[in-house]
Design a protein around this motif. Structure first.
Motif, PDB file in Angstrom:
ATOM      1  N   ARG A 118      40.728  41.763  39.383  1.00  0.00           N
ATOM      2  CA  ARG A 118      41.070  41.733  37.961  1.00  0.00           C
ATOM      3  C   ARG A 118      42.408  41.029  37.748  1.00  0.00           C
ATOM      4  O   ARG A 118      42.615  40.330  36.753  1.00  0.00           O
ATOM      5  N   ILE A 119      43.306  41.221  38.709  1.00  0.00           N
ATOM      6  CA  ILE A 119      44.625  40.582  38.610  1.00  0.00           C
ATOM      7  C   ILE A 119      44.552  39.119  39.037  1.00  0.00           C
ATOM      8  O   ILE A 119      45.064  38.225  38.354  1.00  0.00           O
ATOM      9  N   LYS A 157      38.302  45.609  43.264  1.00  0.00           N
ATOM     10  CA  LYS A 157      38.063  45.242  41.867  1.00  0.00           C
ATOM     11  C   LYS A 157      39.373  45.107  41.112  1.00  0.00           C
ATOM     12  O   LYS A 157      39.547  44.190  40.287  1.00  0.00           O
ATOM     13  N   LEU A 158      40.315  46.017  41.402  1.00  0.00           N
ATOM     14  CA  LEU A 158      41.614  45.954  40.748  1.00  0.00           C
ATOM     15  C   LEU A 158      42.339  44.665  41.126  1.00  0.00           C
ATOM     16  O   LEU A 158      42.893  43.976  40.269  1.00  0.00           O
ATOM     17  N   GLN A 159      42.303  44.321  42.395  1.00  0.00           N
ATOM     18  CA  GLN A 159      42.932  43.087  42.837  1.00  0.00           C
ATOM     19  C   GLN A 159      42.252  41.872  42.207  1.00  0.00           C
ATOM     20  O   GLN A 159      42.906  40.914  41.791  1.00  0.00           O
ATOM     21  N   GLY A 161      36.827  49.883  44.840  1.00  0.00           N
ATOM     22  CA  GLY A 161      37.665  50.166  43.672  1.00  0.00           C
ATOM     23  C   GLY A 161      38.962  49.390  43.697  1.00  0.00           C
ATOM     24  O   GLY A 161      39.369  48.774  42.696  1.00  0.00           O
ATOM     25  N   LEU A 162      39.633  49.376  44.849  1.00  0.00           N
ATOM     26  CA  LEU A 162      40.889  48.650  44.983  1.00  0.00           C
ATOM     27  C   LEU A 162      40.648  47.145  44.927  1.00  0.00           C
ATOM     28  O   LEU A 162      41.436  46.393  44.347  1.00  0.00           O
ATOM     29  N   THR A 171      37.582  37.426  42.190  1.00  0.00           N
ATOM     30  CA  THR A 171      37.476  37.957  40.825  1.00  0.00           C
ATOM     31  C   THR A 171      36.797  39.314  40.881  1.00  0.00           C
ATOM     32  O   THR A 171      36.131  39.661  41.855  1.00  0.00           O
ATOM     33  N   GLU A 172      36.970  40.071  39.832  1.00  0.00           N
ATOM     34  CA  GLU A 172      36.345  41.393  39.779  1.00  0.00           C
ATOM     35  C   GLU A 172      34.824  41.285  39.844  1.00  0.00           C
ATOM     36  O   GLU A 172      34.158  42.086  40.502  1.00  0.00           O
TER      37      GLU A 172
END
Length: 330
Positions: free
Chosen positions: A261-262, A257-259, A254-255, A272-273
């Protein structure tokens, strides 16, 4: 062609290779040239493909301009070819270079042009994890590209490698580079994802067999090396080979994916996500492919081990380069 065997005389048959200037492409071009093909390399920037010339004899390898977004250039690139190889692919989207355009629509355009030109054989590079119903956009586009090619060439040779390693790879080199400057390495999803790293030279051999007709078309071949390694095992191996000591920090999906995404909004993003989503699924040869003989071994290729290749190019990430081991023993 077996390792150490002399190149075959250059014949009259022409093969066109799309994406032949990249990491996998240069090894494919070398393998085809050694098999005696005249090789036409279709790339967006022929002026940047000069490094391919020494891989064959004088005049054996030529680069031409082609862009999957311009059908006329694709048609010109395949004119007169007996076989066509499509290696074009991307790991992350950027501008007009989308998964849909490059890996789903592009293969159909190349296959249709090849068929129109009378090419007898077609080889499509895909990837383990290609799945029309998959969660990752990368895998869905790869599967769409496979289907698009097989709609035109039902007997096309489709190759799905696991993580490909070799001197210019973007996997072992990436983490070795990170270990050189980062205080810790991310253990995404706990590092449990399994990979079956495959040597780029073995993948190139499989492509050459497909182009020559020695590999049968039909269901995809899944290409993996002799070892199955978890993500954590790979990171620890990289640290060992490069002589680095770095903690591995657990990074939940989860974390991560967030990174991703940014980070994917940055140019040359390391993550990348969609890449994180791909890490949620093992990247290994399936039992079905093994049973059907749709593997390197089934093609008569003995897979090359990571240990026999990777240390030969990761030495440059050691503190003292190639002299690190000598220095420690003095």
């Amino acid at each position: 062609m077996a390792l150490g065997q002399s190149p075959r005389p250059v014949g009259d048959k022409l093969v066109t290779v799309f994406g032949g200037s990249g990491f996998v492409g240069r090894h494919v071009v070398r393998a085809l040239a050694r098999d005696g093909w005249r090789v036409r390399v279709a790339v967006r920037r022929p002026d940047l493909a000069g490094h391919l010339q020494p891989l064959g004899g004088v005049g054996q390898i030529s680069a031409v301009q082609a862009n999957l977004r311009f059908p006329e250039s694709v048609a010109q690139a395949v004119a007169g070819a007996s076989a066509v190889v499509n290696l074009v692919g991307i790991l992350a989207e950027s501008g007009k270079q989308s998964f849909e355009a490059v890996q789903a629509t592009g293969p159909r355009l190349v296959a249709e042009a090849a068929a129109e030109a009378g090419a007898q054989r077609f080889v499509q590079m895909s990837a383990i994890g290609a799945d029309r119903a998959g969660k990752a956009a990368y895998g869905r586009s790869k599967a769409a590209g496979e289907q698009a090619v097989q709609d035109v060439y039902p007997d096309a040779v489709v190759l799905r490698p696991s993580i490909v390693f070799g001197p210019e790879d973007s996997f072992f080199n990436r983490f070795a580079g990170m270990a050189r400057i980062a205080p810790a390495l991310p253990l995404i999803g706990g590092g449990k994802t399994r990979f079956q790293p495959v040597f780029v030279g073995d993948v190139a051999r499989a492509v050459a067999l497909g182009a020559s007709g020695e590999a049968a078309g039909g269901p995809a071949y899944e290409l993996g090396g002799p070892q199955v390694l978890t993500f954590e095992e790979i990171l620890r191996y990289v640290l060992k080979v490069t002589g680095r000591s770095r903690p591995l920090v657990n990074l939940p999906f989860g974390l991560a994916k967030l990174q991703g995404r940014i980070l994917e909004k940055l140019s040359g993003a390391l993550l990348t996500e969609d890449q994180v989503v791909m890490l949620e699924t093992d990247n290994v040869v399936s039992a079905e492919a093994v049973a059907a003989g749709r593997t390197l071994e089934g093609l008569g290729v003995v897979p090359t081990a990571v240990d026999s290749i990777v240390p030969n190019y990761l030495w440059r990430y050691r503190k003292s380069g190639q002299f690190e081991k000598i220095k420690s023993e003095v």
